[in-house]
Enzyme design. Sequence first.
Site, PDB file in Angstrom:
ATOM      1  N   ARG A  59      -3.032  -9.973   5.763  1.00 51.06           N
ATOM      2  CA  ARG A  59      -3.559 -10.162   4.417  1.00 51.06           C
ATOM      3  C   ARG A  59      -2.507  -9.682   3.426  1.00 51.06           C
ATOM      4  O   ARG A  59      -2.129  -8.506   3.444  1.00 51.06           O
ATOM      5  CB  ARG A  59      -4.865  -9.383   4.261  1.00 51.06           C
ATOM      6  CG  ARG A  59      -5.555  -9.509   2.913  1.00 51.06           C
ATOM      7  CD  ARG A  59      -6.855  -8.709   2.907  1.00 51.06           C
ATOM      8  NE  ARG A  59      -7.572  -8.821   1.640  1.00 51.06           N
ATOM      9  CZ  ARG A  59      -7.352  -8.027   0.584  1.00 51.06           C
ATOM     10  NH1 ARG A  59      -6.439  -7.058   0.653  1.00 51.06           N
ATOM     11  NH2 ARG A  59      -8.041  -8.205  -0.529  1.00 51.06           N
ATOM     12  N   LYS A  98       0.811  -1.222   0.000  1.00 53.87           N
ATOM     13  CA  LYS A  98       0.000   0.000   0.000  1.00 53.87           C
ATOM     14  C   LYS A  98       0.846   1.275   0.000  1.00 53.87           C
ATOM     15  O   LYS A  98       2.049   1.267   0.213  1.00 53.87           O
ATOM     16  CB  LYS A  98      -0.987  -0.026   1.170  1.00 53.87           C
ATOM     17  CG  LYS A  98      -2.113  -1.025   0.932  1.00 53.87           C
ATOM     18  CD  LYS A  98      -3.206  -0.957   1.964  1.00 53.87           C
ATOM     19  CE  LYS A  98      -4.351  -1.909   1.608  1.00 53.87           C
ATOM     20  NZ  LYS A  98      -5.396  -1.941   2.644  1.00 53.87           N
TER      21      LYS A  98
END
Length: 272
Positions: A248, A214
């Site tokens: 995740r 991210k």
Amino acid sequence: MAKAAAYRLPTDRPQVMGILNVTPDSFSDGGQHAVPGAALAHARAMIDKGADILDIGAESTRPNSVPVAQEEEWARLAPVLEDVVGLGTPVSIDTYKAEIARRACAAGAVIVNDVWGLQKDPAMADAVAEAGAFVVMMHNRAGIDGDLDILGDIDSFFETSMELASRAGIAREKQILDPGFGFGKTIDQNFLVLNRLDTLKKHGLPLLAGASRKRMIGAVLGADIEDRLYGSLAVHMTALLKGAAIVRAHDVGPHADCVRMLEATSLERNPN
């Protein structure tokens, strides 16, 4: 539905949730696994590399993504979902739409991963309860406010989500919280949440951390998406040390190795 009702989230070790996007436009791997054969092959590869859970999604939730109609989302999922379930590893469905959750659980998914924490679709909590599935309730915001008390906002959001879950009849032991790294937060807010992740344990539920590749990582390292593996590992291992139960990740193998090493450091070993 019976499969969802029977599933129990292991608590003896951290779980690695592998990301399987069957989308043309996800921020990191959009289009790579949109073809059923490619999706199934990637699912097998993640299992071989140590995935404990497979999280399959057919709608990108990246910033500025275009919403996908329900039937289009299902059209992307339907050709691959049952085959992925058939591989034997627990499957999570990444959706905020109740009808998609219902269909996916009927096909064998055991976790519903809702990026809007049961607060987008009024029918979602009931759909999860009816399936007997676990639910990941992620914190999200429609916009970013750098002056916001983000930890207070997360707490308030979680209280609402947990109330919706309880009211629908979702068992407490089937609820999971996700602080939502990268969703409705500034870079600084993301790192504040990471550094204070242990404070979220006060809600008494397992925590999921999903920061894989991210922007918060790219902002620190100046790295493009494909070069954010080491940053992802650093964030996720920090999250595990602060109490996360699930990470995740796109890169399952390195994460599974790190989890094994983290487990090893907690063991007393005989030097002889």
